[in-house]
Design a protein around this motif. Structure first.
Motif, mmCIF file in Angstrom:
data_model
loop_
_atom_site.group_PDB
_atom_site.id
_atom_site.type_symbol
_atom_site.label_atom_id
_atom_site.label_comp_id
_atom_site.label_asym_id
_atom_site.label_seq_id
_atom_site.Cartn_x
_atom_site.Cartn_y
_atom_site.Cartn_z
ATOM 1 N N THR A 52 0.839 -1.201 0.000
ATOM 2 C CA THR A 52 0.000 0.000 0.000
ATOM 3 C C THR A 52 0.873 1.250 0.000
ATOM 4 O O THR A 52 0.598 2.224 -0.711
ATOM 5 C CB THR A 52 -0.932 -0.003 1.236
ATOM 6 O OG1 THR A 52 -1.677 -1.209 1.226
ATOM 7 C CG2 THR A 52 -1.889 1.179 1.218
ATOM 8 N N THR A 66 0.748 4.028 -3.062
ATOM 9 C CA THR A 66 0.299 5.387 -2.709
ATOM 10 C C THR A 66 1.489 6.355 -2.631
ATOM 11 O O THR A 66 1.354 7.447 -2.080
ATOM 12 C CB THR A 66 -0.459 5.400 -1.364
ATOM 13 O OG1 THR A 66 0.386 4.833 -0.356
ATOM 14 C CG2 THR A 66 -1.753 4.612 -1.439
ATOM 15 N N GLU A 67 2.614 5.954 -3.170
ATOM 16 C CA GLU A 67 3.829 6.797 -3.279
ATOM 17 C C GLU A 67 4.446 7.159 -1.922
ATOM 18 O O GLU A 67 5.259 8.076 -1.851
ATOM 19 C CB GLU A 67 3.538 8.073 -4.080
ATOM 20 C CG GLU A 67 3.179 7.804 -5.537
ATOM 21 C CD GLU A 67 3.051 9.088 -6.350
ATOM 22 O OE1 GLU A 67 2.321 9.982 -5.897
ATOM 23 O OE2 GLU A 67 3.680 9.186 -7.410
ATOM 24 N N GLN A 68 4.053 6.456 -0.847
ATOM 25 C CA GLN A 68 4.651 6.768 0.454
ATOM 26 C C GLN A 68 6.133 6.380 0.481
ATOM 27 O O GLN A 68 6.933 7.028 1.157
ATOM 28 C CB GLN A 68 3.895 6.059 1.577
ATOM 29 C CG GLN A 68 2.494 6.599 1.800
ATOM 30 C CD GLN A 68 1.727 5.839 2.869
ATOM 31 O OE1 GLN A 68 2.236 5.600 3.956
ATOM 32 N NE2 GLN A 68 0.515 5.434 2.564
ATOM 33 N N ASP A 71 8.131 6.476 -2.181
ATOM 34 C CA ASP A 71 8.788 7.557 -2.916
ATOM 35 C C ASP A 71 8.948 8.782 -2.016
ATOM 36 O O ASP A 71 9.977 9.459 -2.042
ATOM 37 C CB ASP A 71 7.954 7.953 -4.150
ATOM 38 C CG ASP A 71 8.063 6.932 -5.274
ATOM 39 O OD1 ASP A 71 8.958 6.075 -5.202
ATOM 40 O OD2 ASP A 71 7.250 6.981 -6.211
ATOM 41 N N ALA A 72 7.903 9.057 -1.225
ATOM 42 C CA ALA A 72 7.956 10.218 -0.328
ATOM 43 C C ALA A 72 9.105 10.070 0.680
ATOM 44 O O ALA A 72 9.827 11.030 0.968
ATOM 45 C CB ALA A 72 6.631 10.382 0.406
ATOM 46 N N LEU A 73 9.280 8.843 1.181
ATOM 47 C CA LEU A 73 10.398 8.598 2.115
ATOM 48 C C LEU A 73 11.725 8.938 1.453
ATOM 49 O O LEU A 73 12.604 9.564 2.055
ATOM 50 C CB LEU A 73 10.435 7.115 2.479
ATOM 51 C CG LEU A 73 9.816 6.657 3.789
ATOM 52 C CD1 LEU A 73 10.026 5.177 3.944
ATOM 53 C CD2 LEU A 73 10.387 7.407 4.974
ATOM 54 N N GLU A 74 11.847 8.509 0.183
ATOM 55 C CA GLU A 74 13.100 8.771 -0.542
ATOM 56 C C GLU A 74 13.334 10.262 -0.723
ATOM 57 O O GLU A 74 14.451 10.746 -0.583
ATOM 58 C CB GLU A 74 13.080 8.067 -1.902
ATOM 59 C CG GLU A 74 13.138 6.559 -1.786
ATOM 60 C CD GLU A 74 13.636 5.910 -3.058
ATOM 61 O OE1 GLU A 74 14.747 6.235 -3.495
ATOM 62 O OE2 GLU A 74 12.890 5.087 -3.617
ATOM 63 N N THR A 75 12.254 11.002 -1.032
ATOM 64 C CA THR A 75 12.436 12.445 -1.242
ATOM 65 C C THR A 75 12.782 13.155 0.067
ATOM 66 O O THR A 75 13.310 14.254 0.055
ATOM 67 C CB THR A 75 11.180 13.112 -1.850
ATOM 68 O OG1 THR A 75 10.100 12.972 -0.929
ATOM 69 C CG2 THR A 75 10.805 12.507 -3.178
ATOM 70 N N LEU A 76 12.475 12.504 1.205
ATOM 71 C CA LEU A 76 12.842 13.100 2.498
ATOM 72 C C LEU A 76 14.243 12.643 2.936
ATOM 73 O O LEU A 76 14.600 12.767 4.101
ATOM 74 C CB LEU A 76 11.802 12.724 3.557
ATOM 75 C CG LEU A 76 10.406 13.322 3.340
ATOM 76 C CD1 LEU A 76 9.389 12.692 4.278
ATOM 77 C CD2 LEU A 76 10.418 14.836 3.535
ATOM 78 N N ALA A 77 14.982 12.086 1.984
ATOM 79 C CA ALA A 77 16.374 11.665 2.199
ATOM 80 C C ALA A 77 16.499 10.475 3.139
ATOM 81 O O ALA A 77 17.492 10.326 3.846
ATOM 82 C CB ALA A 77 17.229 12.839 2.684
ATOM 83 N N TYR A 78 15.459 9.630 3.181
ATOM 84 C CA TYR A 78 15.528 8.389 3.952
ATOM 85 C C TYR A 78 15.849 7.238 3.012
ATOM 86 O O TYR A 78 15.319 7.196 1.892
ATOM 87 C CB TYR A 78 14.194 8.081 4.625
ATOM 88 C CG TYR A 78 13.974 8.829 5.917
ATOM 89 C CD1 TYR A 78 14.217 8.226 7.144
ATOM 90 C CD2 TYR A 78 13.522 10.139 5.918
ATOM 91 C CE1 TYR A 78 14.018 8.903 8.333
ATOM 92 C CE2 TYR A 78 13.319 10.828 7.109
ATOM 93 C CZ TYR A 78 13.565 10.200 8.312
ATOM 94 O OH TYR A 78 13.369 10.873 9.481
ATOM 95 N N ASP A 79 16.672 6.311 3.479
ATOM 96 C CA ASP A 79 16.865 5.062 2.757
ATOM 97 C C ASP A 79 15.656 4.190 3.104
ATOM 98 O O ASP A 79 15.519 3.754 4.253
ATOM 99 C CB ASP A 79 18.174 4.409 3.232
ATOM 100 C CG ASP A 79 18.376 3.029 2.640
ATOM 101 O OD1 ASP A 79 17.464 2.531 1.955
ATOM 102 O OD2 ASP A 79 19.443 2.439 2.896
ATOM 103 N N PRO A 80 14.736 3.935 2.135
ATOM 104 C CA PRO A 80 13.504 3.213 2.481
ATOM 105 C C PRO A 80 13.759 1.790 2.967
ATOM 106 O O PRO A 80 12.978 1.251 3.747
ATOM 107 C CB PRO A 80 12.692 3.217 1.177
ATOM 108 C CG PRO A 80 13.650 3.533 0.106
ATOM 109 C CD PRO A 80 14.776 4.299 0.704
ATOM 110 N N TYR A 111 14.628 2.093 6.566
ATOM 111 C CA TYR A 111 13.480 2.553 7.351
ATOM 112 C C TYR A 111 12.405 1.468 7.468
ATOM 113 O O TYR A 111 11.799 1.298 8.510
ATOM 114 C CB TYR A 111 12.887 3.794 6.681
ATOM 115 C CG TYR A 111 11.839 4.515 7.504
ATOM 116 C CD1 TYR A 111 12.181 5.503 8.428
ATOM 117 C CD2 TYR A 111 10.478 4.230 7.350
ATOM 118 C CE1 TYR A 111 11.217 6.162 9.171
ATOM 119 C CE2 TYR A 111 9.510 4.884 8.086
ATOM 120 C CZ TYR A 111 9.884 5.857 8.992
ATOM 121 O OH TYR A 111 8.922 6.512 9.731
#
Lengths: 249, 261
Positions: free
Chosen positions: B126, B130-132, B134-143, B146
């Motif tokens: 999910t 829902t691009e969550q 991708d959002a983590l990546e744009t916040l400079a997190y290694d998904p 995380y």
């Protein structure tokens, strides 16, 4: 320095989406990219933060080539770029306050108190004061988009990328979001790229409008220039006349 | 036309083999990223406790429910089989040996592949659609650091704990059944339980449980991470996570029996 995409090609299997896409965003400007659904607007935007890599061509952000950067380099670039997703992409399991503060947790120089203060400031900027402890499921569509914007600006980036920020919103909420985009640019002095197919919205927020068609930028100019453009493809799209698009082949 | 019909099964077989090989390669790639992500303690450190509770503590009731009824049935079936031919205290031997070596780890593993594996695949799937992520990546997190690392570590830590608890409850249920339904005494049951007990059995169960924990969480994360499409894609990933991890658990069960016993 700003954002530059040079002759970018991108395909997914046999579907060629970008076919030599080139675009330069000037520092401090707001540039809207418009175009029909499925033409690759979001694909182009994702290249800017390295969520997608080009098959060929170059993507430069702040003088750094994002296209062939390693992950550590990408994280550095991403700290300076805020991304507002089409459906907000808020984390369901986190409160609005935690969502907005998530990017700030990657900044070791900020204390917990400084993060809380910054979260409150950003939520105030998007008129969501007092929503820190709510969950995304408790917010309306417009509120989620505003929370997504608050999260994107929390790290005080120099660049903001908006992926269809007004899609699915009623006209009043659309105007509210447009005003927020303008206010954000004025108060934070950011360079922005806005993906949209809402022409009214594009005219309101953008200094320049680029139209993406068939994998390339078909037209680039000010809102006045695009409205005066005689190209039937451009005219057909901005006036919502499919017969002009079909006639132009 | 007729030749095509004849060739179709071979084409299907070939495509399936290629797809499976590609997926195993991608799963290995995610494994390498997970190993790299372990170094990012600053990202996953504060998330581990929540996953330990979610994957481990929340799974205890279902694991104990399954194990207790298995213990009861094991004792009753053993007494039914042994009647007249084998001394009844062997009920303790059979319950203990089977629960430790096989049923405790495998039944718990299969139950957790449904509860934990499905949950992970659905949650991450999910987040993907829902691009969550991708959002983590744009916040400079290694998904991967995380999302995957805390889940895999929690699986490695908690699945053996849940298996040990389930095995203990299964044996206790077998003992209770022997006392109240089979007219055995506690010393009799204990005599049987100790008869062929070996410390290695417990180590064997823990090794199996570790591999099951890794299997359930890594396969759940893999199918969640690679989800495509919308709700249908999430459903497909969830089903695949449960089916594949259950199959791998059974293959590993045979593998450990062949190599370690």
């Amino acid at each position: 320095m700003s954002i530059l995409l040079k002759d970018v090609h991108k395909a997914f299997g046999s579907n060629r989406v970008l076919k030599g896409f080139s675009l330069e965003v000037q520092p401090g400007e707001t540039l809207a990219i418009v175009g029909q659904s499925g033409t690759g607007k979001s694909v182009a935007l994702k290249h800017v933060v390295g969520l997608l890599r080009p098959d060929s061509g170059e993507v430069w952000v702040d003088g750094k080539n994002v296209g062939d950067m390693d992950l550590e380099g990408l994280y550095e670039v991403r700290r300076n770029v805020g991304y507002v997703f089409q459906f907000a992409a808020l984390f369901d399991s986190l409160t609005i306050g935690e969502n907005v503060g998530l990017g700030l947790r990657r900044m070791p120089e900020l204390t917990d108190e400084a993060i809380s203060r910054r979260v409150r400031e950003c939520l105030a900027l998007v008129e969501l004061e007092g929503y820190e402890s709510r969950y995304p499921s408790q917010l309306s569509g417009g509120q989620k988009k505003r929370a997504g914007l608050a999260r994107a600006i929390a790290t005080r980036p120099e660049y903001l990328l908006y992926d269809e920020p007004t899609t699915g919103l009623d006209p009043v909420t659309t105007t509210v979001i447009d005003r927020l985009i303008i206010r954000t640019r004025e108060e934070l002095e950011v360079t922005s790229v806005v993906i949209t197919h809402d022409m009214e919205s594009a005219y309101r927020v953008a200094d320049r409008v680029g139209m993406l068609h068939d994998g390339v930028i078909r037209f680039l100019g000010t809102p006045d220039e695009i409205q005066a453009c005689p190209d039937p493809i451009v005219k057909g799209f901005i006036e919502g006349k499919p017969e002009l698009l079909e006639g132009a082949g | 036309m007729r030749l095509n019909i004849l060739l179709d099964p071979f084409r299907w077989l070939g495509r399936t083999a290629v797809d499976t090989a590609a997926q195993i390669g991608q799963w290995g790639g995610l494994g390498l990223q997970t190993l790299r992500g372990i170094q990012r303690v600053d990202i996953w450190g504060r998330l581990l406790l929540g996953q330990l509770a979610k994957i481990g503590v929340d799974s205890v009731p279902i694991a104990l429910f399954i194990a207790s009824f298995t213990g009861v049935v094991m004792a009753l079936q053993a007494s039914y089989t042994f009647t007249g031919a084998v001394p009844l205290y062997f009920v303790g031997t059979l319950v203990g040996k089977t629960m430790i070596l096989e049923l405790g780890p495998v039944l718990t593993g299969l139950a957790l592949s449904g509860r934990v594996g499905a949950n992970i695949a659905a949650e991450l799937g999910t987040m993907r659609v829902t691009e969550q992520i991708d959002a983590l990546e744009t916040l400079a997190y290694d998904p991967v650091a995380y999302l995957v690392v805390p889940r895999v570590l929690a699986g490695l830590i908690m699945v053996p704990v849940v298996v040990i608890l389930a095995t203990a409850i299964g044996i206790t249920a077998g003992w209770g059944t022997s006392l109240y339904l089979l007219d055995m005494s506690t010393p009799e049951f204990m005599k049987g339980l100790r008869l062929f007990f070996d410390d290695w059995d417990v180590k064997f169960a823990v090794i199996k449980s570790l591999s099951f924990g890794l299997t359930i969480t890594s396969i759940g994360c893999f199918f969640g991470f690679t989800t495509r499409g919308g709700a249908e894609g999430v459903g497909l990933s969830t089903t695949r996570a449960v089916v594949v991890s259950s199959m791998v658990i059974l293959v590993l069960d045979a593998f450990w029996a062949a190599t370690l016993l």
